[in-house]
Design an enzyme around this catalytic site. Structure first.
Site, PDB file in Angstrom:
ATOM      1  N   GLU A   1    -102.522 -12.810  -6.030  1.00  0.00           N
ATOM      2  CA  GLU A   1    -103.150 -13.622  -7.075  1.00  0.00           C
ATOM      3  C   GLU A   1    -104.406 -12.932  -7.575  1.00  0.00           C
ATOM      4  O   GLU A   1    -105.281 -12.578  -6.789  1.00  0.00           O
ATOM      5  CB  GLU A   1    -103.499 -15.003  -6.513  1.00  0.00           C
ATOM      6  CG  GLU A   1    -104.098 -15.954  -7.543  1.00  0.00           C
ATOM      7  CD  GLU A   1    -104.424 -17.305  -6.946  1.00  0.00           C
ATOM      8  OE1 GLU A   1    -103.875 -18.311  -7.398  1.00  0.00           O
ATOM      9  OE2 GLU A   1    -105.243 -17.344  -5.988  1.00  0.00           O
TER      10      GLU A   1
ATOM     11  N   TYR B   1    -105.417 -15.334 -15.779  1.00  0.00           N
ATOM     12  CA  TYR B   1    -104.869 -15.577 -14.439  1.00  0.00           C
ATOM     13  C   TYR B   1    -103.540 -14.842 -14.340  1.00  0.00           C
ATOM     14  O   TYR B   1    -102.726 -14.865 -15.262  1.00  0.00           O
ATOM     15  CB  TYR B   1    -104.642 -17.079 -14.220  1.00  0.00           C
ATOM     16  CG  TYR B   1    -103.957 -17.412 -12.909  1.00  0.00           C
ATOM     17  CD1 TYR B   1    -104.699 -17.692 -11.767  1.00  0.00           C
ATOM     18  CD2 TYR B   1    -102.564 -17.432 -12.799  1.00  0.00           C
ATOM     19  CE1 TYR B   1    -104.086 -17.990 -10.560  1.00  0.00           C
ATOM     20  CE2 TYR B   1    -101.943 -17.715 -11.599  1.00  0.00           C
ATOM     21  CZ  TYR B   1    -102.705 -18.004 -10.487  1.00  0.00           C
ATOM     22  OH  TYR B   1    -102.084 -18.291  -9.301  1.00  0.00           O
TER      23      TYR B   1
END
Length: 403
Positions: free
Chosen positions: A207, A119
């Site tokens: 993101e 991530y």
């Protein structure tokens, strides 16, 4: 402003971030052509991804009963068949709400040999007043879930906006993700490119979930963005005509689109008491106090610090297009705002719209005496509030609580 995944990846690629071979498609003919091109490149699989402004697409459900907005195809015909089950149909995920979103674009991507998922995100830390890079070895999961269960697995690096991300910081982040060899070098370039995208595009959030280590055709390890989300600052869009062109009105609520034409900040909610307020902070407080006294706000509507009579009239018209609205609370604190302009706008709006539901008005601040006089002499049937608390109680009572 939000954009689709395929658009986000276009911006990332422009800033040196590696992405898979991907092609958007808006009909089945384009779907077939895209699948053929990807298979001809040597890919053994094609991933067919629904494009809506919401997460959780892979676990979503179409109203037709088809499960999943992200599927893998082994042949061109299978990719086209999957596309036919997605295009034009409504996909419901935990982020869309029960109404879901209609899929009008697909993204076809080459299937990757994934070795590890991570991530990575860049956002603004408002408390620190600096950009923040967040990274985790727990890719493919909601970061909120990682934060709740294993917060120690979230690595954070603050960036000095005066100099931008430094090479040692990009290496530090790559090391925190435990990247080695070719993947380490690729990871450093990847992190730098993601931060550059955030900075150059005036984004609120970039993101990448998952950021993946994949096996490249030549056997080396590469780092690519398999999924991407970018949210952009509306106030900076005048600097980015190319990004403005990416706006998809099909993904926005019609009333919010109408409000944007008059520079009004409007978000529809689920209640029955409409709010018309100047200032975002006061709007939030107004919604809170309505709920405190047993009501439910029907919207967030900030007319700004210097609204005109035209904007106030437009705001009333937008509010009244929501069939669930049973009452309206106008809560104005005049600083720059002239209360009499608001009052004049209220009178004009009520007369033009033939308002027939309870209207509670609380005015305070700049030129309030003139504003109250305008309302008093208008002959309108309205309820005045002496304070925010008084006005909230009166509008809740007028609509019968939260019924």
């Amino acid at each position: 402003m939000n954009i689709h995944e395929y658009q986000a990846k276009q911006l990332l690629a422009q800033n040196g971030v590696a992405v898979p071979l991907e092609i958007p498609a808006r009909n089945l003919e384009e779907t077939r052509a895209a699948a053929e091109k990807i298979f001809s490149s040597g890919s053994a699989r094609v991933v067919v991804k629904s494009q809506i402004h919401a997460g959780g697409r892979g676990k979503g459900m179409f109203t037709s009963g088809f499960q999943g907005g992200v599927k893998t195809a082994a042949t061109v015909d299978e990719a086209v068949s999957l596309g036919g089950k997605m295009l034009g149909n409504v996909l419901i995920t935990r982020q869309t709400g029960p109404d879901g979103r209609r899929v009008q674009t697909l993204l076809l991507a080459s299937g990757a040999k994934i070795k590890k998922e991570f991530y990575l995100a860049v956002l603004l830390d408002r408390a620190a007043g600096r950009p923040l890079v967040m990274a985790s070895t727990e890719g493919g999961m909601d970061i909120e879930e990682v934060a709740a269960r294993t917060p120690e697995k979230i690595f954070k690096e603050w960036i000095d906006p005066a100099v931008g991300i430094m090479p040692f910081q990009a290496r530090k982040i790559a090391a925190a993700l435990e990247l080695k060899g070719d993947a380490f070098n690729a990871g450093v370039k990847f992190v730098t490119g993601v931060f550059r995208t955030w900075w150059e595009c005036d984004a609120f959030l970039v993101e990448i979930n998952p950021m993946c280590v994949v096996e490249a055709p030549e056997g080396k390890e590469a780092v690519v963005a398999l999924d991407a989300k970018i949210s952009l600052d509306d106030n900076a869009l005048y600097r980015h005509a190319d990004i403005q062109a990416m706006r998809d009105l099909n993904e926005e609520a019609p009333l919010e689109i109408e409000a944007s034409k008059f520079n009004l900040n409007y978000i529809k909610l689920d209640g029955n008491i409409a709010c018309l307020v100047n200032g975002a902070g006061l709007a939030m407080a107004t919604m809170d106090i309505i709920q405190h006294y047993g009501g439910m706000p029907a919207n967030f509507l900030d007319v700004g610090g210097g609204a005109s009579q035209e904007q106030v009239t437009a705001a009333f018209k937008i509010i009244l297009q929501d069939p669930h609205v049973k009452g309206i609370l106008v809560n104005i604190f005049g600083g720059i705002m002239d209360c009499n302009i608001i009052a004049t706008g209220i009178v004009a709006a009520v007369q033009e719209t033939h308002l027939n539901i309870p209207l509670v008005v609380r005015l305070e601040g700049n030129n309030v005496a003139a504003g109250k006089k305008t309302l008093a002499e208008s002959g309108l049937k309205l309820i005045t509030g002496d304070s925010m608390s008084d006005a909230a109680q009166k509008v809740v009572k007028a609509v019968g609580g939260n019924q």
